[in-house]
Design a protein around this motif. Structure first.
Motif: not given
Length: 338
Positions: A66-86
């Protein structure tokens, strides 16, 4: 923040629910998801009735990017593509998170990824490069399962690795054989399967065999069982027959019923049997790095994709599960537009 979750309420019936998403951790909007056999078992209602009563309603799907919408720690930018770990640990102990009693698994222990937004801890997302094939990236989770099993095998095997045998011509067998060929380039990878049309896709393997047509002189040093269900019994029997002494048998296949094993020959040959299930962050990172260093793997992995379904409504989601169910081989990818 308001969020809509699309849950399976009962077999073959999805419903929308409105939830609240807290603005902490990493907020991800799913874009590409992949249906797993475990998802199908819930959707078809083929799990035991008491399990369905306990788990449902629940959002399905544990393979997704998915696409990052918000990161409270600021380590990811909005729009970064990430794989989610279930796989999600709830507490710490001496066990790996994918085997720990304290962990829960999305799409099994709690809601999966069929929602507008997903809130995850920082360590439950891994960034993927911009040039990755997004349809293939949707099932990085499945690739990571094979990767963690191979990593454990590497630590455990004490005898030569000249001949590595993979039993199973389905998705996991394909991925396991492909990774073995890439990670052990000096080894021969032998694939044993039932369906010739599937085996024909294993063009990277050194040898392929129909399980009922294996020469008497064929031997393997170590084996990877990717069959599952009741058929795993015959696969394990064949492995025990042709594996060399002190080899390892790495089990990946899932069965709902007990599977008999010829322990006499396990003892006589001094074999080691290892179970493998799920994966954790280190395996996702390893897969992303392996794909980054070996981009040619995408060409092979793309062969697994048999359906790409645009999901704009719950009706589309139901149709995608029905289409996936009748597919004999491969992965169904959901382009999540809801």
């Amino acid at each position: 923040m308001i969020n809509i979750v699309y849950r399976l309420k009962s077999p073959k019936f999805f419903e929308e629910s409105i939830d609240e998403v807290e603005l902490d951790g990493v907020i991800v909007r799913p874009t590409h998801l992949s249906i797993c056999q475990a998802d199908q078992r819930y959707y078809q209602g083929s799990r035991p009735a008491n399990i369905l009563d306990e788990k449902l309603p629940m959002a399905l799907i544990h393979e997704a990017i998915g696409e990052v919408v918000f990161d409270s720690e600021g380590n990811f930018k909005s729009g970064d593509m990430v794989v989610m770990i279930p796989n999600t640990p709830f507490g710490e102990d001496v066990y790996s998170p994918n085997y720990s009693y304290s962990s829960k698994f999305r799409g099994s222990g709690f809601d999966g990824f069929t929602s507008d937004l997903v809130n995850l801890p920082e360590d439950r997302v891994v960034k993927i490069p911009d040039d990755f094939n997004l349809n293939v990236s949707a099932f990085i989770e499945l690739i990571s399962v094979a990767y963690q099993g191979i990593s454990k095998f590497t630590q455990m095997a004490i005898t030569p690795k000249d001949n590595l045998g993979v039993w199973g011509d389905g998705n996991l067998g394909f991925i396991t054989a492909l990774l073995l060929k890439e990670l052990f380039p000096k080894s021969k990878v032998l694939v044993f399967g039932k369906h010739q049309e599937n085996l024909n896709l294993f063009s990277f393997a050194d040898e392929i065999y129909r399980i009922h047509d294996v020469d008497d002189d064929v031997v393997v040093d170590h084996a990877f069982e990717c069959v599952g269900s009741s058929a795993s019994q015959s696969a394990i029997d064949q492995i025990i027959d042709i594996i060399n002494p002190q080899g390892t048998i790495n089990l990946f296949g899932v069965s709902e019923y007990p599977v008999p094993i010829n322990t006499r020959m396990v003892l006589e040959k001094g074999l080691t049997i290892q179970g493998n299930s799920r994966s954790d962050r280190v395996d996702f990172v390893g897969v992303v790095e392996t794909l980054k260093q070996n981009p040619q793997l995408f060409e092979h992995l793309e062969k697994l994709i048999t359906n790409i379904c645009e999901i704009n409504s719950l009706g589309d989601l139901k149709d995608a599960f029905d289409k996936d169910y009748i597919s004999k081989f491969g992965k169904t990818i959901l382009k999540w537009n809801i």
